[in-house]
Design an enzyme around this catalytic site. Sequence first.
Site, PDB file in Angstrom:
ATOM      1  N   GLY A  27     -76.537 -42.130  55.223  1.00 34.30           N
ATOM      2  CA  GLY A  27     -77.865 -42.240  54.490  1.00 34.30           C
ATOM      3  C   GLY A  27     -78.857 -42.212  55.549  1.00 34.30           C
ATOM      4  O   GLY A  27     -78.630 -42.022  56.734  1.00 34.30           O
ATOM      5  N   SER A  28     -80.299 -42.525  55.165  1.00 36.12           N
ATOM      6  CA  SER A  28     -81.232 -42.291  56.149  1.00 36.12           C
ATOM      7  C   SER A  28     -81.090 -43.015  57.500  1.00 36.12           C
ATOM      8  O   SER A  28     -81.252 -42.532  58.464  1.00 36.12           O
ATOM      9  CB  SER A  28     -82.424 -42.501  55.373  1.00 36.12           C
ATOM     10  OG  SER A  28     -82.400 -43.768  54.909  1.00 36.12           O
TER      11      SER A  28
ATOM     12  N   GLU B 141     -67.957 -44.970  49.365  1.00 36.91           N
ATOM     13  CA  GLU B 141     -67.523 -45.804  50.468  1.00 36.91           C
ATOM     14  C   GLU B 141     -66.205 -46.527  50.220  1.00 36.91           C
ATOM     15  O   GLU B 141     -65.436 -46.477  51.383  1.00 36.91           O
ATOM     16  CB  GLU B 141     -68.440 -46.776  50.986  1.00 36.91           C
ATOM     17  CG  GLU B 141     -69.981 -46.141  51.476  1.00 36.91           C
ATOM     18  CD  GLU B 141     -70.696 -45.712  50.151  1.00 36.91           C
ATOM     19  OE1 GLU B 141     -70.407 -45.472  49.152  1.00 36.91           O
ATOM     20  OE2 GLU B 141     -71.890 -45.209  50.793  1.00 36.91           O
TER      21      GLU B 141
ATOM     22  N   HIS C 113     -47.427 -63.589  43.971  1.00 31.80           N
ATOM     23  CA  HIS C 113     -48.516 -62.930  43.160  1.00 31.80           C
ATOM     24  C   HIS C 113     -48.367 -63.834  41.655  1.00 31.80           C
ATOM     25  O   HIS C 113     -49.097 -64.820  41.584  1.00 31.80           O
ATOM     26  CB  HIS C 113     -48.094 -61.716  42.784  1.00 31.80           C
ATOM     27  CG  HIS C 113     -49.278 -60.808  41.960  1.00 31.80           C
ATOM     28  ND1 HIS C 113     -49.170 -59.595  41.683  1.00 31.80           N
ATOM     29  CD2 HIS C 113     -50.324 -61.493  41.429  1.00 31.80           C
ATOM     30  CE1 HIS C 113     -50.192 -59.231  40.951  1.00 31.80           C
ATOM     31  NE2 HIS C 113     -51.068 -60.424  40.761  1.00 31.80           N
TER      32      HIS C 113
ATOM     33  N   GLY D 108     -53.500 -55.553  47.037  1.00 27.20           N
ATOM     34  CA  GLY D 108     -53.405 -55.312  45.672  1.00 27.20           C
ATOM     35  C   GLY D 108     -54.876 -54.580  45.158  1.00 27.20           C
ATOM     36  O   GLY D 108     -54.947 -54.386  43.952  1.00 27.20           O
TER      37      GLY D 108
HETATM   38  N1  TPP Z   1     -59.444 -53.489  40.080  1.00 24.98           N
HETATM   39  C1  TPP Z   1     -59.054 -53.487  41.291  1.00 24.98           C
HETATM   40  C2  TPP Z   1     -60.129 -53.012  42.240  1.00 24.98           C
HETATM   41  N2  TPP Z   1     -57.626 -53.790  41.657  1.00 24.98           N
HETATM   42  C3  TPP Z   1     -57.010 -54.501  40.935  1.00 24.98           C
HETATM   43  N3  TPP Z   1     -55.813 -54.550  41.090  1.00 24.98           N
HETATM   44  C4  TPP Z   1     -57.198 -54.468  39.459  1.00 24.98           C
HETATM   45  C5  TPP Z   1     -58.477 -54.089  38.995  1.00 24.98           C
HETATM   46  C6  TPP Z   1     -56.547 -55.039  38.340  1.00 24.98           C
HETATM   47  N4  TPP Z   1     -55.100 -54.191  38.110  1.00 24.98           N
HETATM   48  C7  TPP Z   1     -53.847 -54.471  38.768  1.00 24.98           C
HETATM   49  S1  TPP Z   1     -52.871 -53.357  38.100  1.00 24.98           S
HETATM   50  C8  TPP Z   1     -53.882 -52.609  37.275  1.00 24.98           C
HETATM   51  C9  TPP Z   1     -55.252 -53.273  37.119  1.00 24.98           C
HETATM   52  C10 TPP Z   1     -56.211 -52.502  36.586  1.00 24.98           C
HETATM   53  C11 TPP Z   1     -53.517 -51.475  36.332  1.00 24.98           C
HETATM   54  C12 TPP Z   1     -53.095 -50.095  37.482  1.00 24.98           C
HETATM   55  O1  TPP Z   1     -52.922 -49.367  36.248  1.00 24.98           O
HETATM   56  P1  TPP Z   1     -52.000 -47.720  36.750  1.00 24.98           P
HETATM   57  O2  TPP Z   1     -52.469 -47.412  38.048  1.00 24.98           O
HETATM   58  O3  TPP Z   1     -52.172 -46.824  35.530  1.00 24.98           O
HETATM   59  O4  TPP Z   1     -50.667 -48.210  36.871  1.00 24.98           O
HETATM   60  P2  TPP Z   1     -49.496 -48.875  35.907  1.00 24.98           P
HETATM   61  O5  TPP Z   1     -49.828 -50.192  35.948  1.00 24.98           O
HETATM   62  O6  TPP Z   1     -50.040 -48.228  34.540  1.00 24.98           O
HETATM   63  O7  TPP Z   1     -48.169 -48.303  36.370  1.00 24.98           O
END
Ligand code: TPP
Length: 536
Positions: A25-26, A47, A281, A409
């Site tokens: 950015g600037s 980012e 978890h 995660g």
């Molecule tokens: N936002 C962020 C930044 N991190 C997270 N872990 C989540 C939301 C919550 N979350 C955990 S698993 C998941 C989400 C949204 C689903 C991911 O889906 P996908 O990549 O399609 O994999 P799948 O579980 O279907 O195998």
Amino acid sequence: MTTVNDAAWELLRHHGMTTVFGNPGSNELPFLAGMPEDFRYVLGLHEGAVLGMADGFAQATGRPAFVNLHAASGSGNAMGALTNAWYAHTPLVITAGQQVRSTVGQEVMLSNVDATVLPRPLVKHAAEPTCAQDVVRTLSQAVHTATLDPAGPVYVSVPYDDWAAPVGTDTAHLLDRRVVAGGAVAEAEIARMAGLLDAAEAPVLVLGPDVDSARANDDAVVLAERLGADVWVAPSASRCPFPTVHPAFRGVLPASVTGITERLTGHDVVLVIGAPVFRYHQYDPGEYLPAGTRLLHVSCDPGEAARAPMGDAVVTPIGPAVAALAEAVTERGRPARWDTAEGADEASVPDAGARAAGGRLVAADVLATIDALAPRDAVYVNEATSTVGDFWANIRMRRPGSYYFPASGGLGFGMPAAVGVQLADPQRRVIAVIGDGSANYGVTALWSAAQYRIPVVFVILNNGTYGALRGFATKLDALNAPGLDVAGIDFVALAEGYGVPGRRAATLEELRAALTDALAADTPTLIEVTTEALAR
Ligand code: TPP
């Protein structure tokens, strides 16, 4: 006249940090305008992707990576990714441009108000130099702080009028210093642990990501073999610390209290190395350990050691500690059960016709197909959340630095980190296995891969849903929660839009053909596979 800018680049060169991951950015232009020719700038379009690329690069090189972000808004965009870097112990020097020193107090546009507060608590240290002549020393401090155990991100905000100022007289000393941790292993503690392991009837090892970052994998094999102990990977695994083809390898511990206690039953001594105790978890209260089991913990992170709810911990550098333990324990000989363990180094190629109901492929078959075709030393970045178990069951990893998963995660790590890892390690092929949900948090990394010709093979497992959350919705009795499906995304079109050739594979035969071509290409590629919504 030598400027602060000249001296800053010199300092970065001195530390071998000649790659800049950034989005400008600037406020950042006066710094970047001085970038010498022997540096390279890797532009990320968001980012989160910038930080993810740097995270992958730093983890794969084992060296600190340099990041340049735009003021508060750019730093804010990177914060989600910073959670992963923090828990991965990734050494990062993150700089952000600040407005002109004399105007910050007025909160003119793009002032980073309270810049040092912004990135906390996800950095080891955050600073804004008190004057231009302290910028280079502050950067030097950032490099050393990021690198010393436990490694981690450091944040430095620099007012942009500082760069043109004359440098202080004492900068030369900064190029002439070494800052290293003594690295001594806690010998008496190692001897005590070795004694407890020798006296144990059924010891077991639990290895975490810092074993892989310390490249202590081979010594961990020696330790397991001398003890005749089985090896689990610590829960919520973000790296692969032990060859999965070794007969001692048992898999990844589940991320729940009762799940872990169940798996560890029958062992009187558990030795955890290079992982938190434990990174649970799902909340599943119960006994932390089987009755009578003793837990020993070796960590490079005092915070990690102190906050554990159980066990005796020793804080010590991981590499020398594993080597010392391997030498100190008494050889017991190879247990007979290892010889009957399944032939983990033989590929099992799924039937080309195998398909779940509804014409969707089963993720386990997709992963087994990838494993059968990938080079033996392939590096995997995994961000497909409901199929993590399938991943570890089907993908064989043999060498250090073979696996990366978001350490906190936080999604959005996978695609950018794959680009960073491939950039760091051009000799090994990076295969990124990404869920359709996860892909959207870091999808702009495709553009960087295309522009810099970084030949990652992206495999998108498109199950149309946030599969892991579907699993949690059942566990948490929250089946009515909205917002769990992500149908209708065309990843081949997205890839093409960002300049990466894309291909759809609806059958295992098509997947095999697409993978063979992708692995032969010297450009990035994306393969979209339609998979079953529920992992098996
Ligand atoms: N936002 C962020 C930044 N991190 C997270 N872990 C989540 C939301 C919550 N979350 C955990 S698993 C998941 C989400 C949204 C689903 C991911 O889906 P996908 O990549 O399609 O994999 P799948 O579980 O279907 O195998």
